[in-house]
Design an enzyme around this catalytic site. Structure first.
Site, PDB file in Angstrom:
ATOM      1  N   GLY A  97       0.794  -1.229   0.000  1.00 35.80           N
ATOM      2  CA  GLY A  97       0.000   0.000   0.000  1.00 35.80           C
ATOM      3  C   GLY A  97       0.823   1.274   0.000  1.00 35.80           C
ATOM      4  O   GLY A  97       2.021   1.261  -0.244  1.00 35.80           O
ATOM      5  N   GLY A 113       5.137   3.813  -9.036  1.00 35.01           N
ATOM      6  CA  GLY A 113       5.729   2.486  -9.218  1.00 35.01           C
ATOM      7  C   GLY A 113       4.662   1.404  -9.108  1.00 35.01           C
ATOM      8  O   GLY A 113       4.552   0.516  -9.968  1.00 35.01           O
ATOM      9  N   HIS A 114       3.847   1.488  -8.045  1.00 34.38           N
ATOM     10  CA  HIS A 114       2.754   0.513  -7.879  1.00 34.38           C
ATOM     11  C   HIS A 114       1.779   0.590  -9.057  1.00 34.38           C
ATOM     12  O   HIS A 114       1.336  -0.444  -9.579  1.00 34.38           O
ATOM     13  CB  HIS A 114       1.955   0.814  -6.601  1.00 34.38           C
ATOM     14  CG  HIS A 114       2.719   0.668  -5.330  1.00 34.38           C
ATOM     15  ND1 HIS A 114       3.015   1.727  -4.521  1.00 34.38           N
ATOM     16  CD2 HIS A 114       3.226  -0.434  -4.717  1.00 34.38           C
ATOM     17  CE1 HIS A 114       3.674   1.300  -3.456  1.00 34.38           C
ATOM     18  NE2 HIS A 114       3.821  -0.011  -3.550  1.00 34.38           N
ATOM     19  N   GLU A 116      11.373  -4.554 -10.004  1.00 31.57           N
ATOM     20  CA  GLU A 116      12.809  -4.869  -9.953  1.00 31.57           C
ATOM     21  C   GLU A 116      13.523  -4.047  -8.888  1.00 31.57           C
ATOM     22  O   GLU A 116      14.677  -4.294  -8.582  1.00 31.57           O
ATOM     23  CB  GLU A 116      13.447  -4.637 -11.327  1.00 31.57           C
ATOM     24  CG  GLU A 116      13.029  -5.696 -12.329  1.00 31.57           C
ATOM     25  CD  GLU A 116      13.432  -5.379 -13.752  1.00 31.57           C
ATOM     26  OE1 GLU A 116      14.043  -4.318 -13.997  1.00 31.57           O
ATOM     27  OE2 GLU A 116      13.104  -6.196 -14.642  1.00 31.57           O
ATOM     28  N   ASP A 171      12.900  -4.228  -5.818  1.00 30.06           N
ATOM     29  CA  ASP A 171      13.171  -5.264  -4.820  1.00 30.06           C
ATOM     30  C   ASP A 171      13.685  -6.497  -5.563  1.00 30.06           C
ATOM     31  O   ASP A 171      13.006  -7.513  -5.634  1.00 30.06           O
ATOM     32  CB  ASP A 171      11.889  -5.579  -4.044  1.00 30.06           C
ATOM     33  CG  ASP A 171      11.346  -4.351  -3.346  1.00 30.06           C
ATOM     34  OD1 ASP A 171      11.728  -4.119  -2.199  1.00 30.06           O
ATOM     35  OD2 ASP A 171      10.562  -3.607  -3.957  1.00 30.06           O
ATOM     36  N   VAL A 186      10.673   2.412 -11.251  1.00 30.28           N
ATOM     37  CA  VAL A 186      10.122   3.727 -11.593  1.00 30.28           C
ATOM     38  C   VAL A 186      10.763   4.748 -10.652  1.00 30.28           C
ATOM     39  O   VAL A 186      10.815   4.530  -9.434  1.00 30.28           O
ATOM     40  CB  VAL A 186       8.580   3.728 -11.448  1.00 30.28           C
ATOM     41  CG1 VAL A 186       8.015   5.101 -11.757  1.00 30.28           C
ATOM     42  CG2 VAL A 186       7.967   2.673 -12.369  1.00 30.28           C
ATOM     43  N   MET A 245      11.227   5.397  -6.570  1.00 23.60           N
ATOM     44  CA  MET A 245       9.999   5.619  -5.801  1.00 23.60           C
ATOM     45  C   MET A 245       9.840   4.523  -4.752  1.00 23.60           C
ATOM     46  O   MET A 245      10.151   3.361  -5.001  1.00 23.60           O
ATOM     47  CB  MET A 245       8.796   5.627  -6.733  1.00 23.60           C
ATOM     48  CG  MET A 245       8.763   6.869  -7.588  1.00 23.60           C
ATOM     49  SD  MET A 245       7.185   7.023  -8.396  1.00 23.60           S
ATOM     50  CE  MET A 245       7.512   8.455  -9.406  1.00 23.60           C
TER      51      MET A 245
HETATM   52  P1  AMP Z   1       5.748  -2.479  -1.716  1.00 22.20           P
HETATM   53  O1  AMP Z   1       4.360  -1.942  -1.543  1.00 22.20           O
HETATM   54  O2  AMP Z   1       6.809  -1.454  -1.444  1.00 22.20           O
HETATM   55  O3  AMP Z   1       5.961  -3.787  -1.012  1.00 22.20           O
HETATM   56  O4  AMP Z   1       5.892  -2.789  -3.257  1.00 22.20           O
HETATM   57  C1  AMP Z   1       4.951  -3.569  -3.944  1.00 22.20           C
HETATM   58  C2  AMP Z   1       5.516  -3.909  -5.287  1.00 22.20           C
HETATM   59  O5  AMP Z   1       5.811  -2.704  -5.993  1.00 22.20           O
HETATM   60  C3  AMP Z   1       6.824  -4.710  -5.197  1.00 22.20           C
HETATM   61  O6  AMP Z   1       6.832  -5.688  -6.227  1.00 22.20           O
HETATM   62  C4  AMP Z   1       7.856  -3.652  -5.437  1.00 22.20           C
HETATM   63  O7  AMP Z   1       9.058  -4.158  -6.007  1.00 22.20           O
HETATM   64  C5  AMP Z   1       7.150  -2.749  -6.421  1.00 22.20           C
HETATM   65  N1  AMP Z   1       7.724  -1.409  -6.406  1.00 22.20           N
HETATM   66  C6  AMP Z   1       7.909  -0.608  -5.332  1.00 22.20           C
HETATM   67  N2  AMP Z   1       8.521   0.529  -5.698  1.00 22.20           N
HETATM   68  C7  AMP Z   1       8.753   0.441  -7.021  1.00 22.20           C
HETATM   69  C8  AMP Z   1       9.365   1.293  -7.992  1.00 22.20           C
HETATM   70  N3  AMP Z   1       9.887   2.472  -7.668  1.00 22.20           N
HETATM   71  N4  AMP Z   1       9.426   0.867  -9.262  1.00 22.20           N
HETATM   72  C9  AMP Z   1       8.910  -0.352  -9.624  1.00 22.20           C
HETATM   73  N5  AMP Z   1       8.329  -1.187  -8.766  1.00 22.20           N
HETATM   74  C10 AMP Z   1       8.243  -0.802  -7.483  1.00 22.20           C
END
Ligand code: AMP
Length: 287
Positions: free
Chosen positions: A32, A37-38, A149, A151, A177, A185
């Site tokens: 969330g 990016g999300h 990518e 993570d 992103v 991000m």
């Molecule tokens: P998180 O909510 O931070 O656990 O991220 C959820 C998904 O979004 C994971 O697969 C992350 O790798 C991806 N994600 C988070 N930030 C970015 C970003 N800046 N660019 C691309 N994917 C992202």
């Protein structure tokens, strides 16, 4: 109309009904506090399958005892406003109690890949990730799942998990992103101190410096690593967790940069209320 489910059983029944209708589901697992990016992951998911499900769950089991579980940014209504503008059919947002009921005792662990990089300083993290992602796959039963990518170790762990356990899900990686100034991000960026932006930018800047040095022929990772550390430490309040040159598949450290080498970074920077742990990564040589 977008559906929102809290109960795993309801989510599962909904997915089963979509499957019976001949529809295909792409899942985007998240914690969330959405950013671009999300949203780009959701758009990618909509290209892969006719039905997109987003899970929103700040999974307590992937946080260590002294990590930022309590400080992790959350705003469910804001997230729902953003996600309603995307082609998302359903959001799955359970509570920890619904995911880990009384008597819960099963853990999925990807042994070796979970010990490197983030796994060294966050020993419980990837078992928490692998277990919750396995649960999400069983609840939502997607044909495809999209992961960022950013993570990249998480992506490697999940690819291994799916291959090892024959889980019938196509894992799709999506490029990082970034903000206009290069900062990757992250939901955690909300906890950064704007006055300290230069320190947060030291990760992407170090990546750019490394690429420039490698393009000049400097391929010894010991030398590149010293330059990276010097650059990041030149900003007040930074503490490097790791700055490692690794093989993009095995995640093992390498001495000389080649086409598969990734520079992976995790750095603590001073934030508004305590340290914020940022990560970034990228291939050193042009692809
Ligand atoms: P998180 O909510 O931070 O656990 O991220 C959820 C998904 O979004 C994971 O697969 C992350 O790798 C991806 N994600 C988070 N930030 C970015 C970003 N800046 N660019 C691309 N994917 C992202």
């Amino acid at each position: 109309m977008m559906d929102i489910f809290q109960q795993p059983e309801e989510m599962q029944a909904w997915s089963k009904a979509r499957f019976r209708e001949g529809r295909t589901i792409a899942l985007v697992p998240t914690m969330g506090f959405f950013h671009e990016g999300h949203l780009s992951l959701m758009r990618r998911a909509a290209e892969l399958c006719d039905t997109v499900v987003v899970s929103l769950f700040v999974n307590p089991t992937q946080f260590g005892p002294n990590e930022d579980l309590d400080r992790y940014p959350r705003d469910f209504e804001r997230d729902m406003d953003l996600v309603r503008k995307e082609s998302v059919a359903a959001v799955f947002s359970p509570t920890p109690e619904l995911m880990y009921g009384a008597g819960f005792q099963t853990e999925v662990r990807v042994a070796r890949l979970s010990t490197y990089l983030c796994g060294a300083s966050r020993p419980v993290h990837f078992a928490g990730v692998a277990t919750v992602v396995t649960k999400l796959f069983n609840i939502v039963r997607p044909e495809a799942a999209v992961f960022g990518e950013k993570d990249f170790q998480q992506l490697a762990v999940i690819r291994r998990l799916v291959a090892d356990l024959n889980i019938p899900v196509e894992i799709v990686g999506h490029p990082i992103v970034r903000e206009a100034d290069g900062l990757a991000m992250s939901s955690r960026n909300a906890n950064l101190d704007p006055a300290n932006r230069a320190a947060a930018l030291s990760l992407s800047a170090a990546l750019q410096l490394t690429r420039a040095e490698a393009a000049r022929g400097v391929l010894a990772t010991a030398e590149l690593g010293r330059m990276v550390a010097r650059h990041i430490h030149s900003f007040a309040g930074t503490a490097i967790d790791y700055a490692s040159f690794v093989d993009g598949e095995s995640l093992e450290e390498v001495e000389t940069v080649d086409a598969r080498t990734i520079l992976a970074l995790a750095v603590h920077v001073d934030g508004k209320a305590g340290k914020v742990r940022l990560i970034d990564n990228g291939f050193v040589l042009p692809r």
